[in-house]
Design a protein around this motif. Structure first.
Motif, PDB file in Angstrom:
ATOM      1  N   ASN A  87       9.030   0.983  29.334  1.00 45.75           N
ATOM      2  CA  ASN A  87       8.274   1.989  28.587  1.00 45.75           C
ATOM      3  C   ASN A  87       9.176   3.115  28.103  1.00 45.75           C
ATOM      4  O   ASN A  87       9.021   3.604  26.974  1.00 45.75           O
ATOM      5  CB  ASN A  87       7.148   2.554  29.461  1.00 45.75           C
ATOM      6  N   LEU A  88      10.122   3.527  28.925  1.00 45.34           N
ATOM      7  CA  LEU A  88      11.049   4.579  28.515  1.00 45.34           C
ATOM      8  C   LEU A  88      11.956   4.105  27.382  1.00 45.34           C
ATOM      9  O   LEU A  88      12.226   4.856  26.429  1.00 45.34           O
ATOM     10  CB  LEU A  88      11.878   5.033  29.717  1.00 45.34           C
ATOM     11  N   VAL A  89      12.419   2.864  27.468  1.00 46.27           N
ATOM     12  CA  VAL A  89      13.242   2.297  26.390  1.00 46.27           C
ATOM     13  C   VAL A  89      12.419   2.192  25.112  1.00 46.27           C
ATOM     14  O   VAL A  89      12.914   2.488  24.011  1.00 46.27           O
ATOM     15  CB  VAL A  89      13.780   0.903  26.799  1.00 46.27           C
ATOM     16  N   PHE A  90      11.173   1.790  25.241  1.00 47.55           N
ATOM     17  CA  PHE A  90      10.284   1.643  24.098  1.00 47.55           C
ATOM     18  C   PHE A  90      10.110   2.967  23.345  1.00 47.55           C
ATOM     19  O   PHE A  90      10.301   3.041  22.123  1.00 47.55           O
ATOM     20  CB  PHE A  90       8.920   1.125  24.561  1.00 47.55           C
ATOM     21  N   VAL A  91       9.762   4.027  24.077  1.00 45.79           N
ATOM     22  CA  VAL A  91       9.508   5.300  23.411  1.00 45.79           C
ATOM     23  C   VAL A  91      10.809   5.921  22.897  1.00 45.79           C
ATOM     24  O   VAL A  91      10.823   6.576  21.838  1.00 45.79           O
ATOM     25  CB  VAL A  91       8.765   6.269  24.355  1.00 45.79           C
ATOM     26  N   TYR A  92      11.915   5.710  23.610  1.00 47.15           N
ATOM     27  CA  TYR A  92      13.212   6.238  23.149  1.00 47.15           C
ATOM     28  C   TYR A  92      13.617   5.571  21.836  1.00 47.15           C
ATOM     29  O   TYR A  92      14.040   6.250  20.887  1.00 47.15           O
ATOM     30  CB  TYR A  92      14.274   6.013  24.218  1.00 47.15           C
ATOM     31  N   THR A  93      13.478   4.261  21.771  1.00 44.77           N
ATOM     32  CA  THR A  93      13.829   3.529  20.547  1.00 44.77           C
ATOM     33  C   THR A  93      12.950   3.945  19.389  1.00 44.77           C
ATOM     34  O   THR A  93      13.417   4.116  18.255  1.00 44.77           O
ATOM     35  CB  THR A  93      13.688   2.013  20.780  1.00 44.77           C
ATOM     36  N   TYR A  94      11.685   4.128  19.659  1.00 46.52           N
ATOM     37  CA  TYR A  94      10.731   4.512  18.617  1.00 46.52           C
ATOM     38  C   TYR A  94      11.044   5.898  18.057  1.00 46.52           C
ATOM     39  O   TYR A  94      11.071   6.109  16.846  1.00 46.52           O
ATOM     40  CB  TYR A  94       9.318   4.466  19.187  1.00 46.52           C
ATOM     41  N   VAL A  95      11.327   6.843  18.961  1.00 46.90           N
ATOM     42  CA  VAL A  95      11.577   8.225  18.526  1.00 46.90           C
ATOM     43  C   VAL A  95      12.918   8.333  17.812  1.00 46.90           C
ATOM     44  O   VAL A  95      13.026   8.973  16.749  1.00 46.90           O
ATOM     45  CB  VAL A  95      11.521   9.178  19.741  1.00 46.90           C
ATOM     46  N   THR A  96      13.955   7.711  18.353  1.00 48.90           N
ATOM     47  CA  THR A  96      15.284   7.854  17.757  1.00 48.90           C
ATOM     48  C   THR A  96      15.439   7.089  16.447  1.00 48.90           C
ATOM     49  O   THR A  96      16.315   7.418  15.633  1.00 48.90           O
ATOM     50  CB  THR A  96      16.358   7.359  18.742  1.00 48.90           C
ATOM     51  N   SER A  97      14.600   6.085  16.232  1.00 48.80           N
ATOM     52  CA  SER A  97      14.696   5.321  14.982  1.00 48.80           C
ATOM     53  C   SER A  97      13.912   5.969  13.849  1.00 48.80           C
ATOM     54  O   SER A  97      13.994   5.515  12.706  1.00 48.80           O
ATOM     55  CB  SER A  97      14.189   3.886  15.205  1.00 48.80           C
TER      56      SER A  97
END
Length: 215
Positions: A87-97
């Motif tokens: 979940n942390l990887v998911f939201v990090y990827t979404y926000v940074t992209s």
């Protein structure tokens, strides 16, 4: 959680021949030799033991039960931690992209599975998932089950379940992604009930022993 290993192969020794210095395993084996299928309540099996045997059985059961609880808690923490990291990887990827850019490619993608997510508020939804998973780990670490934890458990269970049911645009895959924290929480809640039940059973045996002794 009490062990249910069978000792049917061991011969039953009478109470008079039981030596006081025997290891507490003998008394536990004695219980299961009488009832290997565990059909008779432990309290009734417990009555056949002498006072000294009962004391050693209680000590052994407490140590064994707590060891089982620690092992099971550690086992449950592993999948919970994995889902939390995803979940942390998911939201990090979404926000940074870039929020808008990610949606132009069919929505944010689930790590590893590379499945598009169409939730209208994926960041808020992920925050709910992260809180649920953190609370799940807290339950396993603290062992608390008072009014506050019960209220938090019910609230998080309701919110995470409702959100998972509402996210249906990607079908079963998106539902599965959002329901994972809920499944972890339910599994840990059920485990907590069993842990408390096993401790309560040992406490009942101890109270019964001390009550008979004081009488």
């Amino acid at each position: 959680m009490l062990s249910t290993e069978s000792a049917a192969g061991n011969s039953f020794r009478s109470r008079g021949s039981m030596k006081p210095q025997q290891d507490s395993h003998s008394e536990i084996d004695k219980l299961y030799a009488l009832d290997p299928a565990n059909n008779v309540p432990l309290e009734e099996q417990y009555d056949i033991l002498t006072e000294e045997e009962q004391r050693r059985v209680l000590e052994k059961l407490v140590v064994q039960n707590e060891a089982d609880i620690r092992t099971f808690s550690t086992f449950l923490k592993m999948p919970t931690a994995v889902v939390l990291i995803l979940n942390l990887v998911f939201v990090y990827t979404y926000v940074t992209s870039g929020f808008g850019v990610a949606n132009n490619f069919g929505g944010p993608r689930v790590p590893v599975a590379d499945i598009a997510i169409y939730s209208e508020h994926p960041v808020i939804a992920t925050e709910l998932s992260v809180i649920t998973l953190q609370f799940t780990i807290y339950l396993l670490s603290s062992g608390r089950w008072d009014r506050i934890t019960k209220t938090a458990f019910g609230t998080l269970l309701t919110l995470s379940t409702m959100h998972a049911l509402l996210c249906h645009k990607s079908g079963i895959f998106e539902f599965g992604w959002w329901i994972l924290p809920t499944l972890n929480l339910v599994a840990v809640g059920y485990a907590q009930l069993n842990m408390r039940r096993s401790r309560k059973e040992i406490e009942n045996l101890a109270q019964k022993t001390y009550h008979v002794k004081s009488a």
